[in-house]
Scaffold this motif. Structure first.
Motif, PDB file in Angstrom:
ATOM      1  N   SER A  39       0.856  -1.181   0.000  1.00 52.45           N
ATOM      2  CA  SER A  39       0.000   0.000   0.000  1.00 52.45           C
ATOM      3  C   SER A  39       0.893   1.231   0.000  1.00 52.45           C
ATOM      4  O   SER A  39       2.028   1.178   0.448  1.00 52.45           O
ATOM      5  CB  SER A  39      -0.860   0.062   1.273  1.00 52.45           C
TER       6      SER A  39
ATOM      7  N   THR B  52      -4.391   1.478  -1.392  1.00 50.27           N
ATOM      8  CA  THR B  52      -3.917   0.441  -2.309  1.00 50.27           C
ATOM      9  C   THR B  52      -4.954   0.149  -3.374  1.00 50.27           C
ATOM     10  O   THR B  52      -6.135   0.473  -3.209  1.00 50.27           O
ATOM     11  CB  THR B  52      -3.562  -0.846  -1.519  1.00 50.27           C
ATOM     12  N   LEU B  80      -3.841  -3.918   2.543  1.00 51.01           N
ATOM     13  CA  LEU B  80      -3.862  -2.926   3.626  1.00 51.01           C
ATOM     14  C   LEU B  80      -3.370  -3.551   4.922  1.00 51.01           C
ATOM     15  O   LEU B  80      -2.534  -2.977   5.632  1.00 51.01           O
ATOM     16  CB  LEU B  80      -5.284  -2.380   3.819  1.00 51.01           C
ATOM     17  N   PRO B  87      -8.080  -2.037   7.740  1.00 46.40           N
ATOM     18  CA  PRO B  87      -8.840  -1.705   6.521  1.00 46.40           C
ATOM     19  C   PRO B  87     -10.189  -1.102   6.885  1.00 46.40           C
ATOM     20  O   PRO B  87     -10.842  -1.549   7.826  1.00 46.40           O
ATOM     21  CB  PRO B  87      -9.030  -3.063   5.844  1.00 46.40           C
TER      22      PRO B  87
END
Lengths: 336, 336
Positions: A39, B52, B80, B87
Motif C-alpha cells: 500500500s 492500495t 492494507l 482496513p
C-alpha cells in the motif's frame, strides 16, 4: 525489454517488476510510490476526505484533445473536485491485453504523469494485470482518488433552494463529439477536440471565494448535462428550468449533432462542471469561472424553480417547454 | 430488469441507475455509499493512512473456495492489513462484457458484500463500465482500499535484522492449485479449495500483541512465497534461508504440483501472510497466529542471515542449498 506486453508482464514476477521500473516508475516517480509496499502510506489530518473510483474503457485510446491516460487522471480528479475536495492522491490499475504495444503504454503513462502534474496529485500506488489476446480490448485503466475537503465546504444536492441558478462552465458535448468523430466509420475532418481537463484549479478558488453560495457541483460526463441535472434534482422539492437560448454549444458540435441526430445535452463532457449557486451570487460565480482557461465560456443556463419537483425542463427557442429526462439507452458506448 | 448486462447499463443513464439500485445498493447498502455523490465523503483523524489498488481478472470467475468478488475484497483488504493498517473503506470498479448474466453479477456482488462484512470494511464508492461483446472476458473488478495505521506500527523491509525469523501463516499454493484445477482442460476431482480470506482479524491482534517484533509483512499472492520473499529482501544487506523441511504444503497440493511440474513456492496464495519477526519472539508470533482459523497451520519457515545480501536460499531435503529467485515467466495467467 520487449516491444509488446506479454502475459509474463502480469505474472507478478521478474517481467512485472521490470515493467514497473522501466515504464511506471520512470514517469510516476514520487517517494510514496517508490517505497514499493503493498500500500502507499501517507499522513492525513483531522477532517473530511473524499474517495472516488472510475474505470476507463474508452475507444479509441488516442483522440484529439487527449488519450485514455489523460482522461483517467482528469476524470477521477474532477470527481473529487466537484465534491469540494482538493485532489491529492491517485491509484492506477491497468488491465492490458497481451500483445499491446509498450510504446503506446508509455505514451499513455506519460499523459497520466503530465495530467497528474497539472492537477497537483501524486500517483502513489498501482497494479498491472495482463489478459490473453482477445480477452480485453487493448487497455483499460482504473483510477481511484483521494482528496481533502476544507472545513467550511459542504456541497450537497440538499443545499439547493428555489431561485438558485444553474451555471455551466463551458460548451457542451465537445468530448462526446470528438470521440464520435474518431470512430472508424466517421473519419470526418473537424476542429473539435475533447475538453478533457483537470478542474480543481478552476473550482478551488470559486469555492473559496463564494463560501455558501456554491450549493453543489457535478461534472456532466456520461449522459451529459441532461443526466447530471436529473441526478442533482431528482428527489428534491424543486425543478430546474433550462433556457435553450443560453446553452453553450460550439457551432461545429451543433453541426455534427444536427447531422447525426444527437443531442448535445446528452453528450459527454470531460472538462466541464455544472454549479448550482445562490441566485444572488451566480453572476459573480460565472464571472470568476470565466477568468480561468477551462471556464472561459461559463454561463448561467437555468434556474431552480418550485413547481414540478424533481424534474428538468427546457424552454426551447421555439417557445415550448420540454421535459428533459435522464439518458435512456446508450447514445455512444465506451465514451470514457 | 433484463437478465443480461446491455451496453446501456454502462451509459450513465437510466439503466445504469437501475443496475446500481437493484444490484449494488441492494447488497452494499451503507450511508456513505447511499449519498450517491461523485465521491464518498467520510471523516478522518490525524495519523497515517494506507491506500492500495488491485484489479482482478481471474478465470474462471467462480472456483472452489470463492469467486472473483470475494477475491477482489480479500485481496485489497489484505494489501492494507500487511501494511499494518486496519482496513476501512473499499471502492469497486466493474468492467463488464455486454451479455454477462445479471444473476452471476449478483452472486459476485453478494460475495463482495459478505467478504466486506467479514473484513469490517464498507464499500463506499463504485463505477460500472460495459464494453461490447468480445471486448472483455465476462467481468473484471478493481477494488481500491483505504486503511489507517496505528501510531506505533512502522512496518518496512528496512526493519529486517540478522537472526529474524520468517513465518508463514499456513500452507502454500492452495489458491493457485485450486484455480489450476478449475481450468477447463484439468477437470480433476480434488479437495483443494482456494484459501481466499480477509486477514486483518488474524494480523491486527498479532501486531498489537508483539509491538516492534513484527518487522514487515507481505501477502504472497501472484508469484507465491518465493517472489514475495525476494521482494522483501532485495536491496537489503541480508539474505533469507528457507528450510524445505518446514515448508507447509497440503499433500493434495504437493501431489498436483509433482504431477504437473509446478513448484508450490511460486504458486499464488490469497489468504496467507509472510511475517518477518524478531527471532526471539517468532515462536510467540507463530503460536498467536495458530490460534486463529486463518493461521492454524502457521510455522517458521526460514531465517534471516548475514551472507549473500538480497538473496533467498532453500536448504533442500536432499541436503543441498538452492538459490530461489523471483518468478520468471508466468506459471499460470489470470490467477487473480
Amino acid at each position: 525489454m520487449n516491444d509488446i506486453i506479454t502475459l509474463a508482464c502480469g505474472s507478478g514476477g521478474k517481467l512485472t517488476h521490470q515493467l514497473i521500473t522501466d515504464v511506471f516508475y520512470k514517469h510516476f516517480s514520487n517517494d510514496t510510490l517508490l517505497e514499493g509496499g503493498d500500500s502507499a502510506v501517507f499522513a492525513v489530518n483531522n477532517g473530511r476526505m473524499a474517495f472516488t473510483t472510475d474505470s476507463y474503457v474508452i475507444s479509441p485510446l488516442f483522440f484529439k484533445g487527449g488519450n485514455i491516460g489523460r482522461l483517467a487522471v482528469c476524470g477521477t480528479v474532477n470527481d473529487l473536485a466537484v465534491s469540494g475536495a482538493c485532489p491529492r492522491y491517485i491509484s492506477c490499475g491497468f488491465i492490458i491485453e497481451e500483445g499491446f504495444s509498450i510504446r503506446e503504454l508509455e505514451a499513455i503513462v506519460e499523459a497520466m504523469a503530465s495530467a497528474a502534474d497539472e492537477a497537483g496529485v501524486s500517483i502513489v500506488t498501482g497494479d498491472t494485470k495482463v489478459v490473453q489476446k482477445g480477452c480485453a480490448d487493448k487497455i483499460f485503466i482504473n483510477t481511484s482518488g483521494i482528496g481533502f475537503i476544507p472545513e467550511n465546504v459542504m456541497l450537497s444536492p440538499k443545499n439547493i433552494r428555489e431561485g438558485d441558478k444553474v451555471i455551466l462552465s463551458g460548451t457542451m458535448g465537445d468530448h462526446g463529439t470528438a470521440i464520435l468523430l474518431e470512430r472508424e466509420n466517421l473519419k470526418v475532418q473537424s476542429p473539435i477536440a475533447s475538453d478533457c481537463a483537470p478542474l480543481y484549479s478552476l473550482l478551488g478558488p470559486v469555492i473559496r471565494e463564494f463560501p455558501g453560495a456554491v450549493r453543489v457541483m457535478r461534472d456532466p460526463t456520461r449522459g451529459g448535462v441532461a443526466t447530471a441535472l436529473n441526478e442533482l434534482i431528482s428527489g428534491s422539492s424543486f425543478s430546474i428550468k433550462l433556457d435553450e437560448n443560453t446553452l453553450p454549444v460550439k457551432d461545429a458540435v451543433k453541426g455534427i449533432c444536427e447531422l447525426l441526430g444527437m443531442d448535445p445535452l446528452y453528450l459527454a463532457n470531460e472538462g466541464k462542471v455544472i454549479i448550482i449557486a445562490d441566485g444572488t451570487q451566480a453572476d459573480g460565480v460565472a464571472a470568476a469561472l470565466r477568468e480561468h482557461k477551462y471556464g472561459k465560456d461559463a454561463s448561467i443556463i437555468g434556474t431552480v424553480t418550485g413547481s414540478s419537483p424533481g424534474k428538468v425542463f427546457l424552454s426551447t427557442l421555439a417557445g415550448g417547454n420540454r421535459r428533459i429526462g435522464m439518458l435512456s439507452g446508450d447514445q455512444l458506448p465506451r465514451i470514457c
